[in-house]
Write a protein that holds these residues in place. Structure first.
Motif, PDB file in Angstrom:
ATOM      1  N   VAL A  22       0.822  -1.199   0.000  1.00  0.00           N
ATOM      2  CA  VAL A  22       0.000   0.000   0.000  1.00  0.00           C
ATOM      3  C   VAL A  22       0.860   1.254   0.000  1.00  0.00           C
ATOM      4  O   VAL A  22       0.451   2.301  -0.495  1.00  0.00           O
ATOM      5  CB  VAL A  22      -0.977   0.022   1.200  1.00  0.00           C
ATOM      6  N   PRO A  57      -4.726  -7.651   3.111  1.00  0.00           N
ATOM      7  CA  PRO A  57      -6.066  -7.250   3.529  1.00  0.00           C
ATOM      8  C   PRO A  57      -7.124  -8.214   2.996  1.00  0.00           C
ATOM      9  O   PRO A  57      -7.010  -8.734   1.889  1.00  0.00           O
ATOM     10  CB  PRO A  57      -6.222  -5.857   2.915  1.00  0.00           C
ATOM     11  N   VAL A  61     -11.792  -4.943   1.407  1.00  0.00           N
ATOM     12  CA  VAL A  61     -11.167  -3.857   2.157  1.00  0.00           C
ATOM     13  C   VAL A  61     -10.361  -2.996   1.187  1.00  0.00           C
ATOM     14  O   VAL A  61      -9.463  -3.497   0.505  1.00  0.00           O
ATOM     15  CB  VAL A  61     -10.263  -4.381   3.286  1.00  0.00           C
ATOM     16  N   ALA A  63      -7.633  -0.324   0.526  1.00  0.00           N
ATOM     17  CA  ALA A  63      -6.453   0.233   1.181  1.00  0.00           C
ATOM     18  C   ALA A  63      -5.720   1.138   0.193  1.00  0.00           C
ATOM     19  O   ALA A  63      -4.740   0.735  -0.431  1.00  0.00           O
ATOM     20  CB  ALA A  63      -5.530  -0.881   1.664  1.00  0.00           C
ATOM     21  N   GLN A  69      -7.760   2.010   5.664  1.00  0.00           N
ATOM     22  CA  GLN A  69      -8.480   0.866   5.115  1.00  0.00           C
ATOM     23  C   GLN A  69      -9.968   1.176   5.248  1.00  0.00           C
ATOM     24  O   GLN A  69     -10.413   1.618   6.313  1.00  0.00           O
ATOM     25  CB  GLN A  69      -8.153  -0.425   5.854  1.00  0.00           C
TER      26      GLN A  69
END
Length: 738
Positions: A22, A57, A61, A63, A69
């Motif tokens: 991320v 994740p 979800v 992110a 999140q």
């Protein structure tokens, strides 16, 4: 921490993989975090670095960057950048995110991050650390950018679904709306689509005029749990099979354990084991009372060593001697020697400030379970990465085998920047097979703290015919905390930047200055940061001395400062506002038992002015009122700022009036709140806080109240009595002179 989000265990390796992913997807955003509260007291607080959770994740979800999140339910999880120790970051940092993400604040839950200096480094401090009043300064832009990036992706996802221009859509209250067609959709319904979009390269942040949340008074989000008792601190840890340790550490600095006769202790009901370590001994019991009774039954002999010869007097003598030699130059402006030669009047002074303990409300504690394949630590710390390092050093395990469960801190003040309590607890735990909870008694806490250094300052000024400074020379003598704690932050010539804070960057127009620093360590006495750190020491000396110069010039201290602050408009403004709000009366006569004192300070990227009104009778100081004006740039949550200034002022009053640690025969003489006393509620003055409206970037606020308060108090006492006090605390000195 807040809301109804489900807890999720994530393995450390999985979390770091996710963080890297991320982080790259979010355009290089920073990653931070905190831990989720446990659902049962038996589990304590569950860390995201422990357990056998998913590697990435879970599906559904979103992110978009390292901070956020968003689940299909619309719940937003914030990877929290700092620890909460009463300063309000559990509210103010989520406000930054909520403002740009356009979600209600109550929809955000908080999650701790695992200790990892590479991922969670605070660039202002150089490591993963909460301290130095940097939390909002550090989060101000990254957190808002994280929210704005996520909002942009969600709006784009909605616009693509509706086949409309994103500029015609509005994000508000966790929904995206298209006013022309009156269509609306919640964030949770957009997470799958948004997750497929490329991250925005550039996002526009709101202008301050458009803020709806930032700048408003928001109630602390962590207060309800602290009031109803469900908030979890290190002291609250309960684990299956846990035992309790009561400890005795050598009372002499640098001393070690010689021998222990535990014959009687082992016969005490509930006592399970006696554990020895280098400078102390612990009795392990089935409960705290058993451990304490067993400890009292021990017959202990200590190797006191050379530390037994150390006293406050020998330490001060060392400082006096050191003050006579030149130090490393922190600031040099003009030619001080020539300026002194031209001066009509020379003023010299020496100021001293004692050792101080932290005396946090929550005593030092740490729970540890050492196993052959790993080590778990439950504690409240400002430096989770250093906790990992301490446990790894003692156990010999690699850092990846150390799990840290972090908690709310019942007061930090710099004490929980240290890891000595962790090191000790791990030394004890490695000799056991079950988790052990180590809680220091208040006596252990006071007598084995790491203390605010004893400071000794020599300061001089040469005045011209009008009483204005031509020359200014300031020598700071004391321990270097930075040299021990963060040696890379030391200046190349040996100047400790913390020790010279404030003193080396004055807001006053002084054409000829020389500020230098002499490092003098207090033999075996350990020193550490204390709330307000260097500015506390520097502000007391500088602002007391400015008052002395005003007196020599026969000029009102406010008028004297105004003349020197013409090149520092923000400092001048807070001074003028404090004077106005306090009803300052120039030229108040001295010696009538009541007086007002003023101070001005620039520290932590903020500007402060305080006016303190006191009454002094029979050597007793009664602080009637404190007026504080603060320009901390953009005020994220004025309610928290006001509370921090109030708390800092009370903390500073306590230290200035009563607090000192003295040493005799290598031992700390104070032991508890009977002889290291706190300000009582009936002694607390009226505190009037004014916050300057500003569009500047935020400055620090957690510590400055302590720093700016002390010189204003000393100056007020001088105005009331005619006595100039050069040494803290002031209470004993006034009684001695009565």
């Amino acid at each position: 921490m807040h809301g109804d989000a489900q807890e999720t265990d994530v393995s450390r390796r999985g979390f770091l993989k996710f963080a890297a992913m991320v982080g790259a997807a979010g355009g290089g955003g920073l990653l931070f975090g905190f831990s989720v509260p446990a659902r049962s007291q038996g589990e304590g607080r569950r860390s995201v670095i422990g357990g056998d959770g998913v590697e990435t994740p879970q599906p559904g979800v979103f992110a978009p960057n390292a901070f956020i999140q968003i689940a299909r339910s619309g719940q937003v999880t914030l990877i929290m950048p700092k620890v909460e120790m009463g300063q309000g970051v559990y509210t103010s940092i989520p406000m930054l995110l909520a403002e740009e993400l356009e979600v209600p604040l109550e929809r955000i839950t908080l999650v701790h991050a695992p200790p990892d200096g590479k991922l969670f480094n605070d660039p202002l401090l150089g490591e993963q650390l909460t301290g130095a009043s940097t939390s909002i300064r550090y989060a101000w832009e990254p957190m808002r950018k994280a929210g704005a990036s996520a909002r942009t992706l969600l709006v784009t996802a909605a616009a693509r679904r509706w086949k409309v221009d994103p500029s015609t859509c509005i994000a508000q209250a966790g929904r995206v709306t298209h006013p022309p067609s009156r269509r609306s959709i919640g964030y949770g319904e957009l997470v799958d689509d948004a997750a497929k979009l490329p991250p925005p390269q550039d996002v526009r942040l709101k202008a301050p005029k458009d803020f709806r949340l930032i700048g408003t008074r928001v109630k602390r989000l962590d207060s309800p749990e602290k009031v109803d008792g469900t908030a979890m601190f290190g002291l609250d840890v309960r684990l299956p099979g846990m035992v309790y340790a009561a400890i005795a550490t050598c009372p002499v600095f640098g001393g070690t354990l010689a021998s222990v006769d535990d014959t009687h202790a082992r016969k005490m009901p509930g006592v399970q084991q006696v554990v020895r370590f280098d400078n102390g001994v612990a009795v392990i019991g089935a409960h705290t009372w058993a451990a304490k009774r067993g400890l009292q039954a021990l017959v202990i002999r200590w190797n006191e060593g050379p530390g037994a010869k150390v006293s406050t007097e020998t330490i001060v003598a060392d400082l006096v001697k050191a003050s006579r030699r030149s130090g490393a130059v922190a600031r040099r402006e003009g030619d001080v020697d020539k300026a002194f030669a031209k001066a009509r009047t020379r003023i010299d002074a020496v100021f001293q400030q004692p050792f101080l303990a932290h005396a946090t409300m929550e005593p030092v504690n740490c729970t540890v379970h050492v196993r052959p394949d790993g080590c778990e630590v439950w504690t409240g710390t400002q430096v989770p990465g250093r906790v990992v390092d301490a446990a790894a050093r003692v156990t010999g395990l690699p850092p990846g085998k150390i799990t840290v469960h972090n908690y709310l801190l019942g007061g930090g003040f710099g004490r929980r920047l240290e890891i000595d309590m962790v090191t000790q607890a791990v030394k004890i735990a490695r000799q056991l097979r079950v988790p052990v909870k180590v809680v220091w008694t208040r006596e252990e806490d006071i007598q084995h703290d790491m203390y605010r250094p004893y400071y000794y300052d020599r300061i001089s000024a040469g005045l011209d015919d009008s009483g204005k400074p031509l020359a200014w020379q300031h020598r700071i003598v004391g321990s270097s905390i930075m040299a021990r704690y963060a040696p890379a932050a030391m200046m190349p010539n040996g100047v400790d930047p913390d020790a010279v804070a404030v003193a080396a960057e004055l807001p006053y127009d002084l054409p000829n200055q020389l500020v230098d620093y002499v490092r003098q360590e207090p033999r075996d006495v350990p020193t550490a940061f204390w709330r307000g750190v260097g500015p506390t020491r520097g502000a007391f000396v500088v602002e007391s001395f400015i008052d002395m110069l005003a007196q020599a010039a026969k000029v009102d201290p406010v008028a004297y400062r105004r003349d020197l602050l013409r090149k520092s408009p923000r400092a001048l403004y807070v001074l003028n506002e404090a004077v106005r709000a306090s009803g300052w009366k120039p030229g108040v006569s001295q010696g009538n038992g009541r007086g007002s004192g003023v101070s001005v300070m620039h520290a932590f990227d903020s500007f402060f002015a305080m006016v303190v009104d006191v009454t002094v009778q029979n050597g007793e100081v009664r602080v009637n009122r404190v007026t504080c004006v603060v320009d901390c740039g953009m005020a994220v949550n004025p309610d928290t700022i006001e509370a921090q200034m109030q708390g800092g002022i009370i903390f500073g009053l306590t230290a200035a009036l009563y607090s000192q640690i003295t040493i005799r025969a290598g031992r700390v003489e104070q032991s508890n709140f009977n002889d290291y006393r706190m300000l009582r509620i009936n002694e607390t003055p009226e505190i009037d806080v004014h916050i300057v409206k500003s569009s500047e970037a935020p400055g620090g606020i957690g510590e400055p109240g302590t720093s700016a308060l002390q010189p204003a108090l000393a100056n007020a006492i001088h105005a009331a009595t005619g006595r100039r006090l050069h040494t803290l605390p002031v209470g004993d000195q006034l009684k001695a002179r009565t």
